[in-house]
Design a protein around this motif. Structure first.
Motif, PDB file in Angstrom:
ATOM      1  N   LEU A 169       0.822  -1.203   0.000  1.00  0.00           N
ATOM      2  CA  LEU A 169       0.000   0.000   0.000  1.00  0.00           C
ATOM      3  C   LEU A 169       0.859   1.257   0.000  1.00  0.00           C
ATOM      4  O   LEU A 169       0.506   2.266  -0.646  1.00  0.00           O
ATOM      5  N   THR A 170       1.990   1.228   0.708  1.00  0.00           N
ATOM      6  CA  THR A 170       2.900   2.378   0.700  1.00  0.00           C
ATOM      7  C   THR A 170       3.441   2.640  -0.701  1.00  0.00           C
ATOM      8  O   THR A 170       3.513   3.793  -1.155  1.00  0.00           O
ATOM      9  N   LEU A 171       3.833   1.592  -1.410  1.00  0.00           N
ATOM     10  CA  LEU A 171       4.280   1.736  -2.797  1.00  0.00           C
ATOM     11  C   LEU A 171       3.185   2.341  -3.670  1.00  0.00           C
ATOM     12  O   LEU A 171       3.442   3.237  -4.484  1.00  0.00           O
ATOM     13  N   GLN A 172       1.970   1.862  -3.510  1.00  0.00           N
ATOM     14  CA  GLN A 172       0.870   2.346  -4.337  1.00  0.00           C
ATOM     15  C   GLN A 172       0.598   3.829  -4.087  1.00  0.00           C
ATOM     16  O   GLN A 172       0.441   4.605  -5.041  1.00  0.00           O
ATOM     17  N   ARG A 173       0.545   4.241  -2.830  1.00  0.00           N
ATOM     18  CA  ARG A 173       0.248   5.643  -2.522  1.00  0.00           C
ATOM     19  C   ARG A 173       1.376   6.570  -2.966  1.00  0.00           C
ATOM     20  O   ARG A 173       1.118   7.662  -3.469  1.00  0.00           O
ATOM     21  N   CYS A 174       2.612   6.125  -2.803  1.00  0.00           N
ATOM     22  CA  CYS A 174       3.742   6.969  -3.200  1.00  0.00           C
ATOM     23  C   CYS A 174       3.819   7.133  -4.709  1.00  0.00           C
ATOM     24  O   CYS A 174       4.139   8.224  -5.220  1.00  0.00           O
ATOM     25  N   GLU A 175       3.528   6.091  -5.452  1.00  0.00           N
ATOM     26  CA  GLU A 175       3.641   6.157  -6.911  1.00  0.00           C
ATOM     27  C   GLU A 175       2.420   6.807  -7.558  1.00  0.00           C
ATOM     28  O   GLU A 175       2.564   7.630  -8.475  1.00  0.00           O
ATOM     29  N   GLU A 232      -0.285   8.567  -5.919  1.00  0.00           N
ATOM     30  CA  GLU A 232      -0.747   9.827  -5.345  1.00  0.00           C
ATOM     31  C   GLU A 232       0.356  10.877  -5.282  1.00  0.00           C
ATOM     32  O   GLU A 232       0.143  12.027  -5.665  1.00  0.00           O
ATOM     33  N   LEU A 233       1.541  10.470  -4.793  1.00  0.00           N
ATOM     34  CA  LEU A 233       2.641  11.430  -4.714  1.00  0.00           C
ATOM     35  C   LEU A 233       3.351  11.611  -6.049  1.00  0.00           C
ATOM     36  O   LEU A 233       4.074  12.597  -6.232  1.00  0.00           O
ATOM     37  N   GLY A 234       3.184  10.654  -6.962  1.00  0.00           N
ATOM     38  CA  GLY A 234       3.861  10.747  -8.252  1.00  0.00           C
ATOM     39  C   GLY A 234       5.345  10.462  -8.186  1.00  0.00           C
ATOM     40  O   GLY A 234       6.110  10.941  -9.026  1.00  0.00           O
ATOM     41  N   VAL A 235       5.775   9.673  -7.208  1.00  0.00           N
ATOM     42  CA  VAL A 235       7.185   9.330  -7.076  1.00  0.00           C
ATOM     43  C   VAL A 235       7.583   8.380  -8.208  1.00  0.00           C
ATOM     44  O   VAL A 235       6.834   7.463  -8.561  1.00  0.00           O
ATOM     45  N   ASP A 236       8.738   8.623  -8.786  1.00  0.00           N
ATOM     46  CA  ASP A 236       9.236   7.767  -9.854  1.00  0.00           C
ATOM     47  C   ASP A 236       9.418   6.335  -9.356  1.00  0.00           C
ATOM     48  O   ASP A 236       9.898   6.104  -8.249  1.00  0.00           O
ATOM     49  N   ARG A 237       9.024   5.379 -10.195  1.00  0.00           N
ATOM     50  CA  ARG A 237       9.103   3.978  -9.795  1.00  0.00           C
ATOM     51  C   ARG A 237      10.531   3.556  -9.493  1.00  0.00           C
ATOM     52  O   ARG A 237      10.763   2.695  -8.642  1.00  0.00           O
ATOM     53  N   ARG A 238      11.497   4.135 -10.188  1.00  0.00           N
ATOM     54  CA  ARG A 238      12.886   3.764  -9.942  1.00  0.00           C
ATOM     55  C   ARG A 238      13.335   4.156  -8.539  1.00  0.00           C
ATOM     56  O   ARG A 238      14.197   3.505  -7.947  1.00  0.00           O
ATOM     57  N   ILE A 239      12.738   5.202  -7.993  1.00  0.00           N
ATOM     58  CA  ILE A 239      13.074   5.629  -6.632  1.00  0.00           C
ATOM     59  C   ILE A 239      12.297   4.822  -5.604  1.00  0.00           C
ATOM     60  O   ILE A 239      12.863   4.298  -4.640  1.00  0.00           O
ATOM     61  N   ARG A 263      10.660   1.889  -5.869  1.00  0.00           N
ATOM     62  CA  ARG A 263      10.915   0.452  -5.840  1.00  0.00           C
ATOM     63  C   ARG A 263      12.304   0.123  -5.305  1.00  0.00           C
ATOM     64  O   ARG A 263      12.572  -1.020  -4.925  1.00  0.00           O
ATOM     65  N   TYR A 264      13.188   1.104  -5.273  1.00  0.00           N
ATOM     66  CA  TYR A 264      14.528   0.882  -4.710  1.00  0.00           C
ATOM     67  C   TYR A 264      14.598   1.261  -3.234  1.00  0.00           C
ATOM     68  O   TYR A 264      15.174   0.527  -2.426  1.00  0.00           O
ATOM     69  N   MET A 265      13.973   2.396  -2.858  1.00  0.00           N
ATOM     70  CA  MET A 265      14.159   2.921  -1.510  1.00  0.00           C
ATOM     71  C   MET A 265      13.211   2.305  -0.495  1.00  0.00           C
ATOM     72  O   MET A 265      13.612   2.025   0.641  1.00  0.00           O
ATOM     73  N   LEU A 266      11.956   2.127  -0.868  1.00  0.00           N
ATOM     74  CA  LEU A 266      10.974   1.684   0.126  1.00  0.00           C
ATOM     75  C   LEU A 266      11.269   0.290   0.687  1.00  0.00           C
ATOM     76  O   LEU A 266      11.162   0.089   1.905  1.00  0.00           O
ATOM     77  N   PRO A 267      11.615  -0.718  -0.135  1.00  0.00           N
ATOM     78  CA  PRO A 267      11.952  -2.013   0.478  1.00  0.00           C
ATOM     79  C   PRO A 267      13.141  -1.940   1.425  1.00  0.00           C
ATOM     80  O   PRO A 267      13.157  -2.605   2.466  1.00  0.00           O
ATOM     81  N   GLY A 301       8.324   8.089   7.911  1.00  0.00           N
ATOM     82  CA  GLY A 301       9.711   8.442   7.604  1.00  0.00           C
ATOM     83  C   GLY A 301      10.146   7.929   6.240  1.00  0.00           C
ATOM     84  O   GLY A 301      10.850   8.622   5.500  1.00  0.00           O
ATOM     85  N   ASN A 302       9.712   6.727   5.867  1.00  0.00           N
ATOM     86  CA  ASN A 302      10.034   6.198   4.546  1.00  0.00           C
ATOM     87  C   ASN A 302       9.370   7.023   3.440  1.00  0.00           C
ATOM     88  O   ASN A 302       9.979   7.303   2.403  1.00  0.00           O
ATOM     89  N   CYS A 303       8.106   7.402   3.651  1.00  0.00           N
ATOM     90  CA  CYS A 303       7.400   8.207   2.648  1.00  0.00           C
ATOM     91  C   CYS A 303       8.049   9.578   2.486  1.00  0.00           C
ATOM     92  O   CYS A 303       8.190  10.082   1.353  1.00  0.00           O
ATOM     93  N   ILE A 304       8.435  10.194   3.590  1.00  0.00           N
ATOM     94  CA  ILE A 304       9.123  11.487   3.503  1.00  0.00           C
ATOM     95  C   ILE A 304      10.440  11.334   2.753  1.00  0.00           C
ATOM     96  O   ILE A 304      10.823  12.191   1.938  1.00  0.00           O
ATOM     97  N   ALA A 305      11.148  10.231   2.990  1.00  0.00           N
ATOM     98  CA  ALA A 305      12.443  10.024   2.344  1.00  0.00           C
ATOM     99  C   ALA A 305      12.298   9.901   0.824  1.00  0.00           C
ATOM    100  O   ALA A 305      13.022  10.561   0.065  1.00  0.00           O
ATOM    101  N   VAL A 306      11.360   9.074   0.369  1.00  0.00           N
ATOM    102  CA  VAL A 306      11.214   8.887  -1.088  1.00  0.00           C
ATOM    103  C   VAL A 306      10.669  10.152  -1.740  1.00  0.00           C
ATOM    104  O   VAL A 306      11.067  10.499  -2.870  1.00  0.00           O
TER     105      VAL A 306
END
Length: 387
Positions: free
Chosen positions: A198-204, A206-213, A215-219, A312-317
């Protein structure tokens, strides 16, 4: 340290051990650079003031070794030797393999030991209940819960948004609003790993975070970036020290900070909150028996820890995405240019592959040989004219 949730009401603290900041900082340096790494496994350097002359009242510093693991020295030199082995290339490959095997063995043994954790916790808590005589401990645990929640709230509502705003100049409330479902799931599940999809889904989305960032940082952040857990470990250790009427000195506090930051990211091992608290207490020379009482309030603190970890992870990405937008656009433009060049000028291998479709193996070999001979004839240098 200011609120002192583990100190008995009305206690003046006169029995607490006094310390000087200069001597304790020197102890930190002595422990970082020990005289022997073998001795660091069992003893650590400590300085204390002693009265040199009873008549004059003069005091002198006496340095000696006390029982307890020199955690700062072991962590520092483990990092140094790790960098040396990592940069050694093929010459240190066998040593790296040996340490990797030891790590795998230790992790497997720890997983096996965790199967007995419920029985150990049962007996530890039972002993605490049987020996329980001070009903004021209930109010102390209430203060501890309040201190932990206040610290988590300050870190999540002030520190993390301030870091995000200082680097991006964007409103951090937008990040909080868009990842709120992930934070709610983290509170209900008390697990960063279970909330990761769910964190991946919301970041990509809703926030529009690039998948390369993302999928690398959140795990990685789910495993090692645990701000809430680190804060709780520090508060819990100081609370147990206060319950034992011990005033941690500066060197012990620094050791607690470093250890909490390091072991909060223990990867791939569940239920480590209980083991890590024992480890930190033992490492800094504090009594670890009283940590069993923390089992009672863990279910009230762990959900809030998980919320701060996920936030903290969401703020980081989100921060990395904002500061890397230009680099990502340049990478995309260069990739599109390379793709267009490849389509405009097909390679010989692609031509061979397209011409060879539907042919047998012998026909393909003859086709490739014929193409090679034609290319060789076409690329022969012209003979210069003789005047």
């Amino acid at each position: 340290m200011l609120i002192q949730p583990g100190v008995t009401y009305g206690e003046t603290g006169e029995d607490a051990e006094s310390f000087a900041i200069v001597e304790d900082l020197l102890d930190v340096l002595w422990n970082i650079f020990p005289s022997s790494l073998f001795v660091s496994c069992f003893q650590r350097h400590n300085s204390e003031r002693r009265e040199a002359d009873s008549n004059s009242g003069l005091e002198t510093n006496a340095a000696h070794y006390v029982e307890g693991t020199n955690t700062l020295g072991l962590i520092f030199w483990s990092f140094v030797f790790g960098q040396i082995f990592h940069n050694g290339g093929n010459e240190t490959e066998k040593i790296r393999g040996t340490f990797a095997a030891l790590r795998f063995f230790s992790k497997s043994w720890l997983h096996y030991s965790l199967s007995f954790l419920p029985f150990g916790v049962l007996f530890l808590v039972s002993s605490q209940v049987i020996e329980f005589q001070d009903w004021e401990i209930i109010s102390k645990l209430g203060k501890l819960i309040g201190v932990v929640h206040a610290g988590l709230l300050f870190h999540g509502a002030v520190v993390l948004p301030l870091i995000y705003f200082s680097f991006t100049k964007c409103n951090p409330c937008a990040v909080l609003r868009k990842v709120y479902p992930a934070l709610l799931s983290a509170f209900l599940n008390s697990s960063s790993s279970a909330t990761l999809p769910l964190t991946l889904q919301r970041c990509e989305e809703e926030l529009g975070v690039d998948r390369r960032i993302s999928r690398y940082m959140l795990p990685i952040g789910t495993k090692i970036n645990k701000n809430g857990t680190a804060l709780y470990e520090v508060i819990a250790v100081v609370f147990i020290a206060q319950l034992s009427h011990i005033h941690p000195d500066t060197s012990q506090l620094i050791s607690i900070f470093v250890l909490a930051a390091v072991i909060a990211g223990t990867e791939g091992i569940s239920s480590t909150w209980f083991l890590t608290t024992f480890f930190v207490l033992r490492a800094v020379g504090l009594p670890a028996e009283g940590a069993a009482i923390l089992v009672v309030i863990d279910w009230l603190i762990k959900p809030c820890n998980t919320v701060v970890n996920v936030f903290g992870n969401c703020i980081a990405v989100a921060l990395i995405h904002e500061v890397s937008k230009n680099d990502l656009e340049e990478m995309m433009e260069s990739g599109e240019e390379m793709g267009s060049d490849d389509q405009a000028v097909p390679s010989p291998a692609r031509m061979h592959r397209s011409n060879a479709e539907g042919l047998h193996q012998e026909d393909i070999e003859l086709h490739i040989l014929g193409q090679a001979s034609d290319d060789a004839l076409n690329t022969q240098p012209e003979t210069p004219a003789v005047e």
